[in-house]
Design an enzyme around this catalytic site. Structure first.
Site, PDB file in Angstrom:
ATOM      1  N   CYS A  40       6.088  -5.371  -0.336  1.00  0.00           N
ATOM      2  CA  CYS A  40       7.048  -4.715  -0.102  1.00  0.00           C
ATOM      3  C   CYS A  40       7.353  -3.875  -1.122  1.00  0.00           C
ATOM      4  O   CYS A  40       7.130  -4.022  -2.147  1.00  0.00           O
ATOM      5  CB  CYS A  40       8.383  -5.430   0.302  1.00  0.00           C
ATOM      6  SG  CYS A  40       8.230  -6.712   1.693  1.00  0.00           S
TER       7      CYS A  40
ATOM      8  N   HIS B   1       9.239   0.635  -1.797  1.00  0.00           N
ATOM      9  CA  HIS B   1       9.749   1.995  -1.748  1.00  0.00           C
ATOM     10  C   HIS B   1       9.110   3.071  -1.624  1.00  0.00           C
ATOM     11  O   HIS B   1       8.120   3.000  -2.633  1.00  0.00           O
ATOM     12  CB  HIS B   1      11.043   2.118  -2.564  1.00  0.00           C
ATOM     13  CG  HIS B   1      11.874   0.930  -2.684  1.00  0.00           C
ATOM     14  ND1 HIS B   1      12.140  -0.081  -3.526  1.00  0.00           N
ATOM     15  CD2 HIS B   1      13.107   0.349  -1.684  1.00  0.00           C
ATOM     16  CE1 HIS B   1      12.939  -1.027  -3.288  1.00  0.00           C
ATOM     17  NE2 HIS B   1      13.824  -0.661  -2.270  1.00  0.00           N
TER      18      HIS B   1
ATOM     19  N   GLU C 169      -0.049  -4.703  -6.043  1.00  0.00           N
ATOM     20  CA  GLU C 169       0.396  -6.087  -5.899  1.00  0.00           C
ATOM     21  C   GLU C 169      -0.493  -6.915  -5.766  1.00  0.00           C
ATOM     22  O   GLU C 169      -0.714  -8.239  -6.318  1.00  0.00           O
ATOM     23  CB  GLU C 169       1.729  -6.095  -4.869  1.00  0.00           C
ATOM     24  CG  GLU C 169       2.822  -5.479  -5.205  1.00  0.00           C
ATOM     25  CD  GLU C 169       3.975  -5.899  -4.253  1.00  0.00           C
ATOM     26  OE1 GLU C 169       4.122  -6.956  -3.771  1.00  0.00           O
ATOM     27  OE2 GLU C 169       4.681  -5.041  -4.184  1.00  0.00           O
TER      28      GLU C 169
ATOM     29  N   HIS D  97      18.613   3.196   2.191  1.00  0.00           N
ATOM     30  CA  HIS D  97      17.366   3.923   1.613  1.00  0.00           C
ATOM     31  C   HIS D  97      16.149   3.567   2.150  1.00  0.00           C
ATOM     32  O   HIS D  97      15.949   2.124   2.901  1.00  0.00           O
ATOM     33  CB  HIS D  97      17.147   3.543  -0.057  1.00  0.00           C
ATOM     34  CG  HIS D  97      17.032   2.298  -0.274  1.00  0.00           C
ATOM     35  ND1 HIS D  97      18.126   1.571  -0.419  1.00  0.00           N
ATOM     36  CD2 HIS D  97      15.786   1.531  -0.771  1.00  0.00           C
ATOM     37  CE1 HIS D  97      17.690   0.255  -0.913  1.00  0.00           C
ATOM     38  NE2 HIS D  97      16.342   0.204  -0.934  1.00  0.00           N
TER      39      HIS D  97
ATOM     40  N   GLU E  65      20.516  -5.132  -0.873  1.00  0.00           N
ATOM     41  CA  GLU E  65      19.425  -4.437  -0.218  1.00  0.00           C
ATOM     42  C   GLU E  65      19.930  -3.935   1.105  1.00  0.00           C
ATOM     43  O   GLU E  65      20.551  -4.550   1.939  1.00  0.00           O
ATOM     44  CB  GLU E  65      18.266  -5.397   0.264  1.00  0.00           C
ATOM     45  CG  GLU E  65      17.334  -5.980  -0.854  1.00  0.00           C
ATOM     46  CD  GLU E  65      16.472  -4.815  -1.250  1.00  0.00           C
ATOM     47  OE1 GLU E  65      16.345  -3.681  -0.928  1.00  0.00           O
ATOM     48  OE2 GLU E  65      15.422  -5.235  -1.810  1.00  0.00           O
TER      49      GLU E  65
ATOM     50  N   GLU F  78      18.368  -1.250   3.601  1.00  0.00           N
ATOM     51  CA  GLU F  78      17.087  -0.733   3.839  1.00  0.00           C
ATOM     52  C   GLU F  78      16.643  -0.298   5.361  1.00  0.00           C
ATOM     53  O   GLU F  78      17.114  -1.021   6.185  1.00  0.00           O
ATOM     54  CB  GLU F  78      15.939  -1.432   3.146  1.00  0.00           C
ATOM     55  CG  GLU F  78      15.945  -1.692   1.710  1.00  0.00           C
ATOM     56  CD  GLU F  78      14.939  -2.404   1.098  1.00  0.00           C
ATOM     57  OE1 GLU F  78      14.603  -2.172   0.033  1.00  0.00           O
ATOM     58  OE2 GLU F  78      14.220  -3.113   1.666  1.00  0.00           O
TER      59      GLU F  78
ATOM     60  N   HIS G  75      20.619  -0.009  -5.094  1.00  0.00           N
ATOM     61  CA  HIS G  75      20.882  -1.455  -5.130  1.00  0.00           C
ATOM     62  C   HIS G  75      22.038  -1.975  -5.300  1.00  0.00           C
ATOM     63  O   HIS G  75      22.858  -2.789  -4.893  1.00  0.00           O
ATOM     64  CB  HIS G  75      19.814  -2.198  -5.512  1.00  0.00           C
ATOM     65  CG  HIS G  75      18.321  -2.346  -4.830  1.00  0.00           C
ATOM     66  ND1 HIS G  75      17.162  -1.731  -5.219  1.00  0.00           N
ATOM     67  CD2 HIS G  75      18.007  -2.415  -3.491  1.00  0.00           C
ATOM     68  CE1 HIS G  75      16.118  -1.631  -4.607  1.00  0.00           C
ATOM     69  NE2 HIS G  75      16.738  -1.829  -3.443  1.00  0.00           N
TER      70      HIS G  75
END
Length: 175
Positions: free
Chosen positions: A66, A68, A86, A31, A111, A113, A25
């Site tokens: 959200c 990774h 979460e 990524h 970000e 992504e 980041h």
């Protein structure tokens, strides 16, 4: 404490390595990531308000979760893991599209992504993790669109980018 590694990818979502999440980041390196959208039987979207302690986009409204993928973890497995971590529930999820975005934040992080977007239907209890989520609610899409129009800075950047494509997939007009 070191944050976990993320999967670095090229524009075709082919893995090309890994990097510690915060470093990725800081450097704005592309990524792999995912975003989960949840609807209920009434057709309302589940929104979460990110915890005020999050390292970026704190206190902003966004989709159900959200995150990774870990190296070696599939997108589906990661999505189920984070939805449970979460929001305190899990449900059947289907990937509906993927897109790439890049956004710089005021804190110097970026970000960048390749974001896989998954959709699920859920009507049960929600038990949010207070370290991740400070509020949540289901809202009709027309009300969400009105809020975005009148209060755009209260929503995450990726939600702004993904929502029109999610609504298009669901055959719901976004204007």
């Amino acid at each position: 404490m070191k944050s976990p590694d993320v999967i670095l990818v090229n524009e075709k979502d082919e893995a090309i390595g890994t990097m510690e999440k915060m470093e990725a980041h800081q450097k704005g390196v592309l990524h792999r990531a995912f975003s989960v959208f949840i609807i209920n039987d009434a057709g309302e979207l589940l929104l979460q308000r990110r915890a005020l302690e999050k390292y970026h986009s704190a206190g902003l409204w966004t989709n159900a979760c959200c995150s990774h993928q870990f190296p070696g973890e599939t997108t589906a497995a990661a999505a189920h893991r984070r939805l449970q971590e979460e929001m305190g529930f899990d449900c059947e999820l289907h990937e509906i599209f993927a897109f790439t975005y890049k956004s710089e934040f005021d804190n110097g992080l970026t970000e960048h992504e390749f974001d896989h977007v998954l959709l699920g239907v859920y009507n049960g209890n929600i038990l949010p993790n207070a370290a991740e989520v400070c509020d949540y609610r289901y809202l009709p899409t027309r009300q969400i669109l009105e809020l975005i129009k009148n209060e755009p800075d209260t929503f995450t950047i990726w939600f702004h980018k993904a929502l029109p494509m999610v609504l298009e997939h669901m055959k719901i007009p976004s204007v």
